[in-house]
Write a protein that holds these residues in place. Structure first.
Motif, PDB file in Angstrom:
ATOM      1  N   VAL A   1       0.805  -1.228   0.000  1.00 50.34           N
ATOM      2  CA  VAL A   1       0.000   0.000   0.000  1.00 50.34           C
ATOM      3  C   VAL A   1       0.838   1.279   0.000  1.00 50.34           C
ATOM      4  CG1 VAL A   1      -1.692   1.343   1.302  1.00 50.34           C
ATOM      5  CG2 VAL A   1      -2.017  -1.119   1.017  1.00 50.34           C
ATOM      6  N   PRO A   2       1.908   1.388   0.789  1.00 53.23           N
ATOM      7  CA  PRO A   2       2.631   2.666   0.855  1.00 53.23           C
ATOM      8  C   PRO A   2       3.263   3.122  -0.450  1.00 53.23           C
ATOM      9  CG  PRO A   2       3.151   1.303   2.765  1.00 53.23           C
ATOM     10  CD  PRO A   2       2.413   0.423   1.795  1.00 53.23           C
ATOM     11  N   VAL A   3       3.496   2.219  -1.390  1.00 50.06           N
ATOM     12  CA  VAL A   3       4.151   2.635  -2.639  1.00 50.06           C
ATOM     13  C   VAL A   3       3.183   2.712  -3.818  1.00 50.06           C
ATOM     14  CG1 VAL A   3       6.445   1.891  -1.941  1.00 50.06           C
ATOM     15  CG2 VAL A   3       4.947   0.259  -3.087  1.00 50.06           C
ATOM     16  N   HIS A   4       1.883   2.534  -3.560  1.00 47.18           N
ATOM     17  CA  HIS A   4       0.915   2.714  -4.635  1.00 47.18           C
ATOM     18  C   HIS A   4       0.829   4.189  -5.017  1.00 47.18           C
ATOM     19  CE1 HIS A   4      -0.031  -1.372  -4.207  1.00 47.18           C
ATOM     20  NE2 HIS A   4      -1.070  -1.308  -3.405  1.00 47.18           N
ATOM     21  N   THR A   5       0.548   4.438  -6.284  1.00 49.92           N
ATOM     22  CA  THR A   5       0.355   5.805  -6.758  1.00 49.92           C
ATOM     23  C   THR A   5      -0.943   5.873  -7.561  1.00 49.92           C
ATOM     24  OG1 THR A   5       1.659   5.356  -8.760  1.00 49.92           O
ATOM     25  CG2 THR A   5       2.832   6.290  -6.869  1.00 49.92           C
TER      26      THR A   5
ATOM     27  N   LYS B   1      -9.350  -6.959  -5.322  1.00 50.97           N
ATOM     28  CA  LYS B   1      -8.510  -6.847  -4.127  1.00 50.97           C
ATOM     29  C   LYS B   1      -9.398  -6.963  -2.892  1.00 50.97           C
ATOM     30  CE  LYS B   1      -5.322  -3.697  -4.427  1.00 50.97           C
ATOM     31  NZ  LYS B   1      -4.209  -4.631  -4.710  1.00 50.97           N
ATOM     32  N   ASN B   2      -8.878  -7.552  -1.824  1.00 51.75           N
ATOM     33  CA  ASN B   2      -9.671  -7.680  -0.607  1.00 51.75           C
ATOM     34  C   ASN B   2     -10.014  -6.296  -0.059  1.00 51.75           C
ATOM     35  OD1 ASN B   2      -7.826  -7.048   1.926  1.00 51.75           O
ATOM     36  ND2 ASN B   2      -6.552  -8.139   0.436  1.00 51.75           N
ATOM     37  N   VAL B   3     -11.115  -6.230   0.686  1.00 46.95           N
ATOM     38  CA  VAL B   3     -11.648  -4.940   1.116  1.00 46.95           C
ATOM     39  C   VAL B   3     -10.643  -4.152   1.951  1.00 46.95           C
ATOM     40  CG1 VAL B   3     -13.448  -3.804   2.470  1.00 46.95           C
ATOM     41  CG2 VAL B   3     -14.033  -5.724   1.011  1.00 46.95           C
ATOM     42  N   ARG B   4      -9.949  -4.818   2.869  1.00 51.13           N
ATOM     43  CA  ARG B   4      -8.993  -4.095   3.723  1.00 51.13           C
ATOM     44  C   ARG B   4      -7.935  -3.380   2.898  1.00 51.13           C
ATOM     45  NH1 ARG B   4      -4.666  -7.674   6.380  1.00 51.13           N
ATOM     46  NH2 ARG B   4      -3.980  -7.450   4.219  1.00 51.13           N
ATOM     47  N   ASP B   5      -7.320  -4.095   1.959  1.00 58.46           N
ATOM     48  CA  ASP B   5      -6.246  -3.493   1.173  1.00 58.46           C
ATOM     49  C   ASP B   5      -6.777  -2.520   0.125  1.00 58.46           C
ATOM     50  OD1 ASP B   5      -4.370  -4.869   2.645  1.00 58.46           O
ATOM     51  OD2 ASP B   5      -4.326  -6.575   1.270  1.00 58.46           O
ATOM     52  N   ALA B   6      -7.997  -2.758  -0.357  1.00 59.13           N
ATOM     53  CA  ALA B   6      -8.621  -1.798  -1.269  1.00 59.13           C
ATOM     54  C   ALA B   6      -8.892  -0.488  -0.539  1.00 59.13           C
ATOM     55  CB  ALA B   6      -9.911  -2.376  -1.842  1.00 59.13           C
ATOM     56  N   LEU B   7      -9.463  -0.583   0.665  1.00 56.71           N
ATOM     57  CA  LEU B   7      -9.710   0.623   1.459  1.00 56.71           C
ATOM     58  C   LEU B   7      -8.397   1.316   1.814  1.00 56.71           C
ATOM     59  CD1 LEU B   7     -12.521  -0.605   3.872  1.00 56.71           C
ATOM     60  CD2 LEU B   7     -12.708   1.298   2.247  1.00 56.71           C
ATOM     61  N   GLY B   8      -7.384   0.525   2.166  1.00 57.97           N
ATOM     62  CA  GLY B   8      -6.084   1.102   2.491  1.00 57.97           C
ATOM     63  C   GLY B   8      -5.505   1.874   1.324  1.00 57.97           C
ATOM     64  N   THR B   9      -5.649   1.326   0.129  1.00 57.07           N
ATOM     65  CA  THR B   9      -5.145   1.993  -1.070  1.00 57.07           C
ATOM     66  C   THR B   9      -5.924   3.268  -1.356  1.00 57.07           C
ATOM     67  OG1 THR B   9      -4.439  -0.126  -2.002  1.00 57.07           O
ATOM     68  CG2 THR B   9      -4.734   1.698  -3.546  1.00 57.07           C
ATOM     69  N   VAL B  10      -7.245   3.174  -1.295  1.00 55.61           N
ATOM     70  CA  VAL B  10      -8.099   4.339  -1.540  1.00 55.61           C
ATOM     71  C   VAL B  10      -7.779   5.460  -0.550  1.00 55.61           C
ATOM     72  CG1 VAL B  10     -10.490   5.149  -1.315  1.00 55.61           C
ATOM     73  CG2 VAL B  10      -9.974   3.116  -2.677  1.00 55.61           C
ATOM     74  N   GLU B  11      -7.625   5.107   0.717  1.00 51.65           N
ATOM     75  CA  GLU B  11      -7.336   6.109   1.746  1.00 51.65           C
ATOM     76  C   GLU B  11      -5.933   6.685   1.588  1.00 51.65           C
ATOM     77  OE1 GLU B  11      -8.112   3.954   5.317  1.00 51.65           O
ATOM     78  OE2 GLU B  11     -10.291   3.950   4.990  1.00 51.65           O
ATOM     79  N   ALA B  12      -4.958   5.840   1.280  1.00 49.84           N
ATOM     80  CA  ALA B  12      -3.586   6.321   1.118  1.00 49.84           C
ATOM     81  C   ALA B  12      -3.466   7.302  -0.039  1.00 49.84           C
ATOM     82  CB  ALA B  12      -2.646   5.140   0.909  1.00 49.84           C
ATOM     83  N   LEU B  13      -4.248   7.073  -1.085  1.00 45.57           N
ATOM     84  CA  LEU B  13      -4.189   7.932  -2.267  1.00 45.57           C
ATOM     85  C   LEU B  13      -5.156   9.106  -2.195  1.00 45.57           C
ATOM     86  CD1 LEU B  13      -3.860   5.250  -5.097  1.00 45.57           C
ATOM     87  CD2 LEU B  13      -2.057   6.539  -3.943  1.00 45.57           C
TER      88      LEU B  13
END
Length: 206
Positions: A77-81, A106-118
């Protein structure tokens, strides 16, 4: 007029290649399996378990998937853009009075993590669904269009009663997406706002 739109996540709204490659590289070290992360990220789309089945015996896939998901929040997640045009595409829908749903394998946790991080301003996230299985979430949300980069996203749009909008930022070219039946095939998401404005205008004239 319904203007709500659904979007896929990996390689549609988010460039997740570097993060996913990093997770597979760590998984290779921990499991002693020579995953080719460069090859894997060129064909993103299908569920994790299907990709792991290319490299592992069936009885080892479930445990490997669990370990992958354990590693993902820290290394992936931290390196997604954000993909070029992602913020503008979402804003175009919202400015038109529509809502935005992300429907992803993608599983909900990591999808949400990506959406929030970006910082993607979406209304809902649905995860762990692929292909036509995405259709029920799109229909429930009232998505008039679904945007994705994979031919399975065309199936998703069909199943959800939505216009199939595709972007050639994943494993398929514009021509291949058209050949697979996409209603709209764009080079990338930077072309979405112009298409969306024209689509809405045509609908308003009907």
């Amino acid at each position: 007029m319904v203007t709500s739109v659904g979007f896929d996540l990996d390689m549609t709204l988010a460039d997740t290649r570097a993060g996913i490659a990093a997770v597979y590289d760590e998984l290779a070290v921990r499991l002693g399996v020579p995953f080719d992360s460069a090859a894997i990220v060129r064909r993103l789309g299908p569920p994790l378990e299907l990709e792991l089945a290319n490299w592992l015996p069936p009885e080892e896939v479930e445990a490997a998937a669990a370990l992958y998901r354990e590693i993902y929040p820290e290394l992936g997640v931290p390196v997604h853009t954000a993909m070029a045009g992602a913020y503008e595409a979402i804003e175009a829908v919202r400015e038109a009075g529509g809502r935005v749903i992300v429907v992803t394998g993608k599983n909900v946790r990591d999808a949400l993590g990506t959406v929030e991080a970006l910082g993607l301003a979406v209304d809902e996230v649905v995860g762990s669904v692929f292909g036509a299985a995405k259709g029920s979430a799109l229909a429930r949300f009232g998505a008039a269009a679904y945007v994705g980069d994979h031919v399975a996203d065309i199936e998703a749009a069909r199943a959800g009663g939505a216009v199939s909008v595709t972007v050639a930022t994943g494993p398929y070219t514009v021509g291949e997406l058209r050949d697979h039946g996409a209603d709209v095939a764009l080079g990338d998401l930077t072309e979405f706002t112009t298409w969306f404005a024209g689509w809405r205008a045509r609908d308003e004239l009907r």
